[in-house]
Design an enzyme around this catalytic site. Structure first.
Site, short mmCIF file in Angstrom:
data_model
loop_
_atom_site.label_atom_id
_atom_site.label_comp_id
_atom_site.label_asym_id
_atom_site.label_seq_id
_atom_site.Cartn_x
_atom_site.Cartn_y
_atom_site.Cartn_z
N LYS A 164 2.50 -2.64 -8.17
CA LYS A 164 3.91 -2.44 -8.52
C LYS A 164 4.84 -3.30 -7.68
O LYS A 164 5.82 -3.82 -8.18
CB LYS A 164 4.24 -0.96 -8.34
CG LYS A 164 5.62 -0.57 -8.84
CD LYS A 164 5.70 -0.61 -10.35
CE LYS A 164 7.07 -0.29 -10.87
NZ LYS A 164 7.22 -0.70 -12.28
N CYS A 183 0.85 -1.18 0.00
CA CYS A 183 0.00 0.00 0.00
C CYS A 183 0.88 1.23 0.00
O CYS A 183 2.07 1.15 0.24
CB CYS A 183 -0.87 0.03 1.25
SG CYS A 183 -1.80 -1.48 1.50
N LYS A 200 4.54 -8.64 -21.39
CA LYS A 200 4.04 -7.26 -21.49
C LYS A 200 2.66 -7.26 -22.13
O LYS A 200 1.76 -6.55 -21.70
CB LYS A 200 5.00 -6.40 -22.33
CG LYS A 200 6.25 -5.98 -21.60
CD LYS A 200 5.96 -4.86 -20.61
CE LYS A 200 6.96 -4.76 -19.49
NZ LYS A 200 7.08 -5.83 -18.54
N ASN A 252 0.76 -0.74 6.03
CA ASN A 252 1.19 -1.45 4.83
C ASN A 252 1.92 -2.69 5.31
O ASN A 252 2.82 -2.57 6.14
CB ASN A 252 2.13 -0.55 4.02
CG ASN A 252 2.82 -1.29 2.90
OD1 ASN A 252 2.29 -2.28 2.38
ND2 ASN A 252 4.00 -0.84 2.52
N GLU A 272 0.00 -8.73 -19.66
CA GLU A 272 -0.35 -7.94 -18.48
C GLU A 272 -0.99 -6.61 -18.82
O GLU A 272 -1.76 -6.08 -18.04
CB GLU A 272 0.87 -7.74 -17.56
CG GLU A 272 1.94 -6.85 -18.13
CD GLU A 272 3.11 -6.63 -17.16
OE1 GLU A 272 2.88 -6.60 -15.96
OE2 GLU A 272 4.25 -6.50 -17.65
N HIS A 325 8.50 -28.66 -31.94
CA HIS A 325 8.20 -29.71 -30.98
C HIS A 325 6.80 -29.56 -30.38
O HIS A 325 6.51 -30.16 -29.35
CB HIS A 325 9.27 -29.72 -29.87
CG HIS A 325 10.65 -29.96 -30.39
ND1 HIS A 325 11.04 -31.18 -30.89
CD2 HIS A 325 11.70 -29.13 -30.54
CE1 HIS A 325 12.29 -31.09 -31.31
NE2 HIS A 325 12.73 -29.86 -31.11
N GLU A 341 9.63 -11.78 -22.51
CA GLU A 341 9.28 -10.46 -21.97
C GLU A 341 8.21 -9.77 -22.85
O GLU A 341 7.27 -9.17 -22.33
CB GLU A 341 10.55 -9.60 -21.86
CG GLU A 341 10.35 -8.17 -21.40
CD GLU A 341 9.74 -8.00 -20.01
OE1 GLU A 341 9.56 -9.00 -19.30
OE2 GLU A 341 9.40 -6.86 -19.68
C1 F6R Z 1 6.05 -6.96 -15.18
C2 F6R Z 1 6.48 -6.66 -13.82
C3 F6R Z 1 6.60 -7.77 -12.84
C4 F6R Z 1 7.82 -7.56 -11.94
C5 F6R Z 1 7.85 -8.63 -10.84
C6 F6R Z 1 9.07 -8.49 -9.95
O1 F6R Z 1 6.02 -5.81 -15.98
O2 F6R Z 1 6.73 -5.51 -13.50
O3 F6R Z 1 6.66 -9.00 -13.48
O4 F6R Z 1 8.98 -7.62 -12.71
O5 F6R Z 1 6.70 -8.53 -10.06
O6 F6R Z 1 9.10 -7.25 -9.31
P1 F6R Z 1 10.41 -6.71 -8.64
O7 F6R Z 1 11.42 -6.46 -9.70
O8 F6R Z 1 9.99 -5.45 -7.93
O9 F6R Z 1 10.88 -7.76 -7.68
#
Ligand code: F6R
Length: 624
Positions: free
Chosen positions: A619, A6, A497, A108, A500, A516, A493
């Site tokens: 995040k 949070c 992207k 938090n 998500e 395969h 990757e």
């Molecule tokens: C995808 C993304 C997540 C983070 C993952 C690890 O765009 O941002 O997959 O990479 O949750 O987060 P951190 O790097 O903060 O440990």
């Protein structure tokens, strides 16, 4: 495990606390947007509280409906929540209050022993009004403040309560009768103090107060801070004063604003050259790599005979790239593991093992637990993180910060590129310690890395082309991504992207694996994004990938090819060609990822989604 990540902000000063707190919450909304709430100290013995489920704008609307005149005062706090347990409702929104209504708490983290504390309170006849673990803290502080050794002393009351809690927490507490004081505590969850002129802040992240002050103080584990308008006092939970680590924030407000872009993610994509430069700056001096914190002896580094890289999501994809560089440069076997899997399979670890933990936030619970496990097995841990003083760096033996600046978009972009660069720096540090590269070779590798910000700048010229391409791809049923060697993690990757952000089905494959099984997915018109290896650096692989493209094109795939400028061989097989600058093989992901980031963001935008705040995500993920 229950828990949440949070955003928290607390303020005591001379401005309208309502404005400062709401603005601070706006900058912390990336940490969660399931509910928001405020408690303001109006100075005449009461608290003005408002809360609302949903985004911060819902709270702002309620405040407007109540009338701003109900939210006067120059002190207060706020919270923005990401729920993992209990519905994201008004009732569960913070702040939580005790039975007198005078004590308010925002939290938090997770209070692991909340069930027993709740039972204790209920036995004493206290009725709780939410399903959260956090509310118990309000009641416990209320009781400690009312009677006993901490009577009338909010700091001592929180100290007594914090010492009883297990789990992770940042807590900020206000008392209606104490309008010149706010108290906060932390364990395994972030908390920084902002020190201004006649005003003091506490927050989960400096972004909450950066426009008022750049002077900050980091709180250590199990510490408590009491702020007033004129300063702060940091103690342990027992009240003994402790030494603090003041620092100056080296980025400014514009870094935390969209800077004219439609959404933060695009701004952050465009900041990648600078993020890379900042990550590299100062980390290579006198022919060698310099870490930010180094508590592993040269001898121990030399003795490392096995490397594990642990990380999640995008950070894990950067880790996959570390393997190519470290094995190539250092001749040490490297295994790359999803942090959430690592400790559960009893990996073979010891003093000669180096665990590289990569985490943008430095808070990710899976990665933190992997670090803790590695340490119990006596492995050395090196953290790569973008967040100064966060938990994973704190618990590691060495740290390399990525210095990419704040990343507000929930999806990682510039921190991914910064992580790749940092991984390579770690590879060079190991090569140096083990003597597998001469100084001039290290200098050469570093010079190539140092040239990458310009290469990324030039790949940004493809943004308009990719934006246009996105308009034609937003109705696709699914998208596949193919690559080989370092192009494989890039394919993973690119797919992540798209999943998500655009909520589209997407898969990344090693192109050689296609035959395969996955080739059965190819059907007429299916978009397939292909990373071509460097023509000069990997001519053999280049030829193999050309055959892979032919195979899928023959089966109806629509090929979107990312290839080096001047790669004429691939042109006839590309329905769409995105050209990137030719760079050394290991560095190609730094340029080839960029169009994929733009593609995902723009497809999401065309589909009407919030690019910066994809659904169900936060995040920092502080739950296992
Ligand atoms: C995808 C993304 C997540 C983070 C993952 C690890 O765009 O941002 O997959 O990479 O949750 O987060 P951190 O790097 O903060 O440990």
């Amino acid at each position: 495990m229950l828990g949440r990540v949070c955003g928290i902000v607390g303020y005591l000063g001379h401005r309208s606390a309502l404005d400062v707190v709401l603005q601070g919450l706006g900058r912390l909304e990336y940490r969660g947007y399931d509910s928001a709430g405020i408690a303001l100290l109006d100075g005449d013995g009461s608290l003005a509280v408002q809360r609302s489920a949903g985004a911060l704008s819902n709270l702002e609307q309620r405040v407007a409906e109540d009338g701003r005149e109900h939210f006067v005062g120059t002190g207060g706090m706020g919270h923005t929540r990401w729920a993992t347990h209990g519905a994201p409702t008004d009732r569960n929104a913070h702040p939580h209050r005790d039975s007198t209504g005078k004590v308010a708490v925002v939290h938090n983290g997770i209070i692991e022993n909340f069930a027993e504390l709740r039972a204790e309170l209920e036995n004493d006849g206290i009725e709780l009004s939410s399903d959260t673990d956090s509310e118990v803290v309000a009641h416990l502080v209320g009781r400690a403040y009312a009677a006993g050794p901490a009577a009338g002393d909010l700091t001592a009351a929180l100290g007594i309560v914090a010492a009883r809690l297990s789990g992770a927490f940042t807590l900020v507490v206000t008392h209606a009768d104490q309008h010149d004081k706010i108290v906060a505590a932390r364990r395994s969850s972030p908390l920084v103090v902002g020190v201004g002129e006649g005003e003091t802040f506490v927050a989960s992240d400096v972004a909450a107060f950066i426009e008022h002050t750049r002077n900050a103080v980091e709180l250590g584990q199990d510490q408590l801070v009491t702020i007033t308008r004129d300063g702060y006092l940091v103690t342990d939970f027992a009240g003994t004063e402790v030494e603090t680590r003041p620092f100056s924030v080296d980025w400014d407000l514009s870094a935390a604003e969209k800077g004219g872009h439609d959404y933060f993610m695009l701004k952050e994509i465009e900041e990648q050259p600078e993020a890379l430069s900042n990550t590299l700056r100062g980390h290579f001096a006198d022919g060698g790599v310099v870490l930010d914190e180094q508590r592993i002896s040269e001898q121990d580094l030399r003795d490392i005979n096995k490397v594990f890289v642990v990380a999640c999501g995008t950070a894990y994809h950067s880790g996959l790239l570390a393997k190519y560089a470290i094995e190539h440069w250092c001749r040490i076997p490297v295994e790359v593991e999803l942090a959430s899997e690592f400790r559960y399979r009893d990996p073979v670890l010891g003093r000669d093992t180096l665990v590289v933990a990569i985490s943008q936030s430095g808070e990710t619970a899976d990665t933190l637990e992997a670090v803790r496990h590695a340490r119990t097995q006596h492995a050395r841990v090196l953290a790569i993180s973008n967040t100064n003083g966060s938990q994973i760096p704190r618990e590691s033996d060495a740290v390399l910060y990525t210095h990419a600046g704040p990343e507000i978009g929930v999806a990682a972009t510039k921190t991914f590129l910064a992580q790749i660069a940092a991984n390579y720096l770690v590879g060079l540090a190991l090569a140096q310690a083990r003597g597998t590269k001469y100084t001039d070779e290290l200098e050469h590798e570093f010079a190539e890395l140092a040239a990458m910000p310009d290469a990324v700048r030039s790949v940004l010229e493809t943004v308009p082309q990719v934006r246009e391409l996105a308009t034609r791809m937003c109705d696709a049923k699914a998208v596949l991504f193919l690559g080989r060697h370092v192009g494989y993690p890039v394919a993973l990757e690119g797919a992540l992207k798209l999943k998500e952000l655009a909520y589209m089905h997407a898969e990344g494959f090693a192109a050689g694996e296609l035959k395969h099984g996955p080739i059965a997915l190819i059907e007429d018109g299916l978009p397939v994004v292909v990373q071509m290896p460097s023509l000069k650096g990997h001519s053999q692989l280049h030829a193999k990938l050309l055959s892979n493209i032919r195979e899928i094109q023959a089966r109806g795939a629509r090929t979107i090819v990312i290839a080096e400028e001047g790669d004429e061989a691939v042109r006839p097989f590309a329905d769409e060609l995105i050209e990137i600058p030719a760079v050394p093989t290991l560095l190609q992901p730094l340029v080839s990822t960029v169009p994929l980031q733009v593609l995902a963001a723009e497809i999401a935008r065309h589909r009407g989604y919030d690019v910066d705040k994809p659904r169900n995500l936060a995040k920092s993920v502080t739950v296992e």
